[in-house]
Design an enzyme around this catalytic site. Structure first.
Site, short mmCIF file in Angstrom:
data_model
loop_
_atom_site.label_atom_id
_atom_site.label_comp_id
_atom_site.label_asym_id
_atom_site.label_seq_id
_atom_site.Cartn_x
_atom_site.Cartn_y
_atom_site.Cartn_z
N GLN A 66 13.23 -14.44 4.95
CA GLN A 66 11.96 -15.15 4.72
C GLN A 66 11.60 -15.01 3.25
OE1 GLN A 66 8.41 -13.24 5.95
NE2 GLN A 66 7.23 -15.13 6.13
N ASN A 93 38.19 41.73 8.01
CA ASN A 93 37.04 42.19 7.23
C ASN A 93 37.13 41.62 5.82
OD1 ASN A 93 34.68 44.24 7.18
ND2 ASN A 93 35.81 44.55 5.27
N ARG A 118 0.81 -1.22 0.00
CA ARG A 118 0.00 0.00 0.00
C ARG A 118 0.84 1.28 0.00
NH1 ARG A 118 -3.81 -1.40 4.86
NH2 ARG A 118 -2.23 -3.01 5.14
#
Ligand code: UD1
Ligand code: CA
Length: 461
Positions: free
Chosen positions: A74, A378, A16
């Protein structure tokens, strides 16, 4: 205490889900469903954790490679009883309790698992079934009781209309005494609506053999919600998020709009930090206290200090950010970036494998990659480290107090010494000594009247 062995069933396809990915690998809160189950299983310190795989077995195994697990395959998948039979060789000679979990039931709490083992061993049961009473039992196996005790479990498709009214359902989570288990599994048949070997038939078999079967009813039904569809995946995700949000708020974190805030379970956030709408915080992220994370920021696997302000639309992945830093809007901090105390990273700045020292600023439009920037540096607008020569990455070092003028390119490998100045628009190809000024642009020439000559139109005055 006798040994506990956990078995997780994960061989089913999950039709599903309509997915090429096995169902148990779909994710909730950034983690596959089955990983949630395995983490919960670890809480009871089991002697063995075995996973029954089948559909796309290798994908599942690979994804779980970092856990100490045993696997049984399985093939084909003939039902839940048949699935459990597959672990018999793995548990040969073992005694104690087998706890059976489902790879698609991710919210089971460690506490409930602990209670299951207590109930089971306290009652010396042969089997204990975790049940719940729900409003909409459709699809679940129903608990049929006789004289108050569990007599059997009937699956939805095999149930009579009267049995379908039963609201107590089987969660698919059980504890079994190992001794009678595998022998009894062999007597389960497949004469039912699905032609499968139902594990749930074991209850009636045990009752017939006078083996004690117990139940444990969970209060919080959400814990045992199984995921069978994308809708359920989204619903369970929402539950996980809500739980996390509530924990955070209880601990002193402000979530302006919890409904649009996505914070994964392992994230830690300090008190008085404010999280704005649309923020996503993932993985192993830690955020300190009194921070402000503005809307639509995503932070992944990062460490953020205290009093850090992250402005809108930043992406921060695998970075470390110290106290008092300001970042964004629209900044991109990539892995292995370190931002020092009170540093500033402004809009359209990308940092990769870069350390920006304390008090340093890269306020606008810059790319710093493979760079070490010292303190109080900077970085002017439009600064770019050219770290890649097409083959290899190279390092840039910018030492303390240096000033990199706007629109400069630093061609790595290169070092800018302490306090050095880089003139605006400089292409830095060679190291700049401490205290020096580097300029590379030639003297400016103005060609008077050039535009008019080019276009052949009279000169405008
Ligand atoms: C099962 C129970 C049902 C219970 C429900 C709870 C049976 C017969 N029914 O039904 O009573 O209410 O769970 O969610 O047990 N699996 C395998 N191999 C298989 C079949 C399934 O490993 O051959 C695994 C699936 O991957 C899944 C779990 O077992 O993780 C449950 O299987 P699923 O088909 O979802 O069972 P349900 O029909 O939901
Ligand atoms: Ca099924």
């Amino acid at each position: 205490m006798p040994d506990t062995h956990v078995v997780v069933l994960a061989a089913g396809q999950g039709t599903r889900m309509k997915s090429d990915l096995p169902k148990v690998l779909h994710e909730i809160a950034g983690r596959p469903l089955i990983e949630h189950v395995i983490k919960t299983a670890a809480s009871i310190k089991p002697a063995t954790v075995a996973v029954v795989v089948g559909h796309m077995a290798n994908r599942v195994r690979e994804r779980l490679a970092r856990y100490d697990l045993k696997f049984a395959v399985q093939e084909p998948q003939l039902g839940t009883a048949h699935a459990l039979q597959q672990v018999e060789p793995l548990l040969a000679g073992q005694t104690g309790t087998l706890v059976l979990l489902s790879g698609d039931v991710p919210l089971l709490s460690a506490q409930t698992l602990g209670r299951l083992i207590e109930t089971h061993s306290g009652a010396k049961a042969a089997a204990t079934v975790v049940t719940a009473t729900v409003d909409r039992p459709y699809g679940y196996g129903r608990i049929v009781r006789a004289d108050g005790r569990i007599a059997r479990i009937v699956e939805e498709r095999d149930a009579s209309p009267a049995e379908r009214q039963i609201k107590e359902i089987n969660s698919g989570i059980y504890a079994f005494d190992l001794a009678p288990l595998f022998d009894a599994l062999r007597s389960i048949a497949s004469q039912n609506a699905q032609g499968e070997f139902y594990l749930t038939d074991l209850v009636a078999i045990y009752r017939r053999r006078k083996l004690p079967v117990e139940t444990l009813m969970v209060e919080n039904v959400e814990e045992i919600r199984g995921i069978n569809s994308r809708t359920e995946l989204a619903e369970v995700s929402r539950i996980v998020r809500q739980t996390k949000n509530e924990e955070l708020m209880a601990a002193g974190v402000t979530l302006i709009d919890p409904a649009t805030t996505y914070i994964e379970p392992d994230v830690e956030i300090g008190r008085d930090t404010v999280i704005h709408p649309g923020v996503i915080i993932e993985g192993q992220t830690r955020i300190g206290s009194a921070c402000e994370i503005q809307g639509h920021v995503r932070i992944v696997d990062s460490e953020i200090g205290n009093r850090v302000n992250v402005n809108n639309f930043c992406l921060i992945v695998g970075a470390r950010v110290a106290d008092g830093v300001a970042i964004g809007p629209f900044a991109h901090l990539r892995p292995e970036t370190v931002v020092g105390e009170n540093a500033r990273v402004g809009n359209f700045v990308e940092l990769k494998k870069t350390t920006l020292g304390p008090g340093s600023k890269a306020n606008h439009l810059a790319y710093l990659g493979d760079t070490t920037v010292g303190a109080n540096v900077n970085i002017g607008a439009g600064t770019i480290t050219c770290n890649y020569d097409g083959v290899k990455k190279h390092q840039t070092v910018i030492e303390d107090g240096a000033f990199v003028g706007s629109d400069s390119q630093l061609i790595a490998p290169v070092t800018v010494g302490k306090g050095a100045y880089i003139g605006t628009g400089t292409t830095v190809r060679e190291d700049v000594p401490a205290g020096a000024l580097a300029v590379s642009a030639g003297k400016q020439r103005n060609l008077e009247g050039w535009v008019a000559r080019k276009k052949g139109t009279p000169e405008r005055t």
